[in-house]
Design a protein around this motif. Structure first.
Motif, PDB file in Angstrom:
ATOM      1  N   GLY A 147       0.795  -1.221   0.000  1.00 45.96           N
ATOM      2  CA  GLY A 147       0.000   0.000   0.000  1.00 45.96           C
ATOM      3  C   GLY A 147       0.826   1.269   0.000  1.00 45.96           C
ATOM      4  N   GLY A 148       2.157   1.145  -0.027  1.00 44.79           N
ATOM      5  CA  GLY A 148       3.029   2.316  -0.047  1.00 44.79           C
ATOM      6  C   GLY A 148       3.050   3.086   1.254  1.00 44.79           C
ATOM      7  N   ASP A 149       2.698   2.433   2.364  1.00 40.35           N
ATOM      8  CA  ASP A 149       2.676   3.088   3.671  1.00 40.35           C
ATOM      9  C   ASP A 149       4.066   2.991   4.307  1.00 40.35           C
ATOM     10  OD1 ASP A 149       2.152   4.104   6.158  1.00 40.35           O
ATOM     11  OD2 ASP A 149       0.695   2.555   6.752  1.00 40.35           O
ATOM     12  N   VAL A 150       4.936   3.922   3.939  1.00 42.03           N
ATOM     13  CA  VAL A 150       6.332   3.875   4.380  1.00 42.03           C
ATOM     14  C   VAL A 150       6.444   4.069   5.889  1.00 42.03           C
ATOM     15  CG1 VAL A 150       8.601   4.936   4.153  1.00 42.03           C
ATOM     16  CG2 VAL A 150       7.149   4.679   2.145  1.00 42.03           C
ATOM     17  N   LEU A 151       5.707   5.043   6.424  1.00 40.30           N
ATOM     18  CA  LEU A 151       5.781   5.315   7.857  1.00 40.30           C
ATOM     19  C   LEU A 151       5.223   4.133   8.651  1.00 40.30           C
ATOM     20  CD1 LEU A 151       6.565   7.271  10.056  1.00 40.30           C
ATOM     21  CD2 LEU A 151       4.312   8.344   9.854  1.00 40.30           C
ATOM     22  N   GLY A 152       4.102   3.580   8.190  1.00 43.25           N
ATOM     23  CA  GLY A 152       3.524   2.425   8.867  1.00 43.25           C
ATOM     24  C   GLY A 152       4.466   1.241   8.853  1.00 43.25           C
ATOM     25  N   TYR A 153       5.142   1.043   7.721  1.00 46.85           N
ATOM     26  CA  TYR A 153       6.098  -0.052   7.621  1.00 46.85           C
ATOM     27  C   TYR A 153       7.263   0.166   8.583  1.00 46.85           C
ATOM     28  CZ  TYR A 153       9.560  -3.288   5.767  1.00 46.85           C
ATOM     29  OH  TYR A 153      10.494  -4.283   5.656  1.00 46.85           O
TER      30      TYR A 153
END
Length: 220
Positions: free
Chosen positions: A121-127
């Motif tokens: 999902g392109g959630d860099v901060l979440g990753y």
């Protein structure tokens, strides 16, 4: 020092450490006791005690006649820190594979599933947050309290480099299979494979640190 004063000083330690980790205080920034006392509603004695503890942890440095400042960590030092982490996190991964319970296996697999979703999902901060959570849980599951304390101090010292690495384009897609390999080995109770996977991940981190630094130099 009374219990209340100890608690007050420790709360200031936590607040300043978190501010450094978030980037509110940047490398080489002066940390003025009077300003910190006002900002965190703490006594000067509590602030002074907190700065001494953070200096012992390597987050702050004392400069003669100039007070304290946030310690800047060079690329070379960040790589050295990662090399130490490679050994100690390998140990923790191996011990976690030996100690992990059925409930913890389900938890680690759930983290892995969430990491896949974050990358797709392109959630860099979440990753990045899941990344930190995974490393913390592996340390906790391992039961290696001394190693865990060492790793927490090292992580705090190199947090600025870690943040740049986490935000680097394409990095999550590279590190995801490395993290999943660690999870799979721990869940399979394979200590040797877990240690090897953790070491491989940190070798990848070292390579990426150099690449990110070179990319930054090229744009400056």
């Amino acid at each position: 020092m009374t219990a209340n004063r100890e608690d007050a000083a420790q709360s200031v330690v936590t607040a300043i450490r978190e501010a450094i980790v978030r980037g509110d205080f940047v490398p080489n920034q002066r940390l003025v006791e009077a300003d910190l006392s006002e900002q965190f509603a703490a006594s000067r004695a509590s602030v002074r005690s907190a700065l001494l503890e953070l200096a012992n942890d390597g987050l702050v440095e004392r400069v003669q006649n100039r007070g304290a400042r946030v310690r800047a960590v060079s690329l070379d030092e960040a790589i050295e820190i990662s090399e130490v982490r490679m050994v100690v996190e390998g140990l923790c991964a191996a011990k976690a594979a030996e100690q992990v319970t059925a409930a913890e296996v389900r938890e680690l697999k759930a983290i892995g599933k969430d990491m896949r979703k974050a990358v797709s999902g392109g959630d860099v901060l979440g990753y990045s947050q899941l990344n930190q959570r995974l490393h913390r849980r592996v340390r906790e599951i391992s039961g290696q309290h001394t190693a865990s304390g060492v790793l927490e101090r090292l992580r705090a010292q190199s947090v600025r480099h870690q943040f740049k690495l986490a935000m680097h384009p394409g990095r999550p897609a590279v590190s995801l299979p490395e993290h999943l390999a660690i999870i799979d080995a721990i869940c399979a109770h394979d200590a040797a494979a877990a240690e090897a996977a953790a070491r491989a991940h940190l070798r990848s981190v070292i390579t990426a640190l150099r690449e990110v630094d070179q990319a930054g130099s090229a744009t400056r």
